[in-house]
Write an enzyme that holds these catalytic residues in place. Structure first.
Site, PDB file in Angstrom:
ATOM      1  CE1 TYR A  77      53.952 -57.915  40.275  1.00  0.00           C
ATOM      2  CE2 TYR A  77      55.171 -56.750  38.866  1.00  0.00           C
ATOM      3  CZ  TYR A  77      54.460 -56.777  40.114  1.00  0.00           C
ATOM      4  OH  TYR A  77      54.557 -56.028  40.980  1.00  0.00           O
ATOM      5  CG  PHE A  94      51.739 -60.602  45.215  1.00  0.00           C
ATOM      6  CD1 PHE A  94      50.481 -60.807  44.881  1.00  0.00           C
ATOM      7  CD2 PHE A  94      52.460 -59.321  44.608  1.00  0.00           C
ATOM      8  CE1 PHE A  94      49.940 -59.885  43.833  1.00  0.00           C
ATOM      9  CE2 PHE A  94      52.009 -58.730  43.824  1.00  0.00           C
ATOM     10  CZ  PHE A  94      50.647 -59.049  43.342  1.00  0.00           C
ATOM     11  CG  ASN A 111      49.834 -63.829  34.315  1.00  0.00           C
ATOM     12  OD1 ASN A 111      49.733 -64.759  34.925  1.00  0.00           O
ATOM     13  ND2 ASN A 111      48.882 -63.327  33.853  1.00  0.00           N
ATOM     14  CG  HIS A 116      49.494 -67.044  41.746  1.00  0.00           C
ATOM     15  ND1 HIS A 116      49.215 -68.481  41.171  1.00  0.00           N
ATOM     16  CD2 HIS A 116      49.356 -66.147  40.519  1.00  0.00           C
ATOM     17  CE1 HIS A 116      49.031 -68.089  39.753  1.00  0.00           C
ATOM     18  NE2 HIS A 116      48.936 -66.826  39.476  1.00  0.00           N
ATOM     19  CG  ASN A 153      47.599 -67.035  32.627  1.00  0.00           C
ATOM     20  OD1 ASN A 153      47.351 -67.764  31.609  1.00  0.00           O
ATOM     21  ND2 ASN A 153      46.793 -66.372  33.247  1.00  0.00           N
TER      22      ASN A 153
END
Length: 188
Positions: free
Chosen positions: A64, A15, A66, A20, A112
């Protein structure tokens, strides 16, 4: 005013440099720039230090995106912080690439991570620093925010991190509106 800066992102090297993960990467930039290191506790990494006579705690949730809100009961207990001290750093697809927006309160929109935090806190009254990652109509929102920055985009985002690293540690109640004006008028 002590400051609890929580950069949102997803853990794992796959990531790194994704849209994000701008919150994570700003925290990483602050850690490097200030000669710090991150310590791991259960479901987050942190660095705790003093800057200009105030306490700064940098956090990267390892839950993570969310599930970012899950860390707050233990974070607030460990560091004796309150919602008033909180500044969440997060990506924003509604802002052009490199544009930043500092706000004292706000909604969750379609994010989220912010939704998870607001549910955990029972409030949306916490500071936010949005970093614009641009938008794209060629792919789904999920694909877009999980995509890596390309060439010149990455250089622009790195410039944003450098600028914000100079600006955000000095935020306090007496200069918040000045910082809003400075950060919100910047563009890279």
């Amino acid at each position: 005013m002590d400051l609890l800066i929580v950069g949102l992102g997803n853990p794992g090297s796959n990531f790194f440099h994704t849209r994000h993960n701008v919150g994570f990467e700003l925290v990483d930039n602050l850690v490097i720039k200030n000669g710090l290191s991150l310590k791991k506790v259960k479901n987050y990494e942190y660095s705790d230090f003093n800057f200009e006579n105030k306490r700064i705690v940098l956090i990267k949730p390892l839950t993570y995106m969310n599930l970012s809100g899950n860390i707050f009961p233990s974070v607030f207990a460990k560091f004796y912080m309150k919602i008033a001290n909180l500044l969440v750093v997060v990506d924003n697809v509604d802002l052009p690439l490199g544009k930043c927006k500092l706000r004292k309160v706000g909604g969750t929109s379609t994010h989220n991570g912010l939704r998870s935090i607001s549910l955990s806190l029972g409030s949306t009254n916490y500071g936010r620093l949005y970093i614009g990652v641009g938008s794209n109509n060629e792919s789904s929102l999920r694909e877009f925010v999980l995509a890596k920055f390309r060439g010149s985009e990455l250089e622009r985002i790195k410039s944003v991190f450098e600028f914000l690293s100079e600006e955000i540690l000095g935020i306090d109640e007496s200069n918040f509106e000045h910082k809003v004006a400075t950060i919100n008028s910047s563009s890279f």
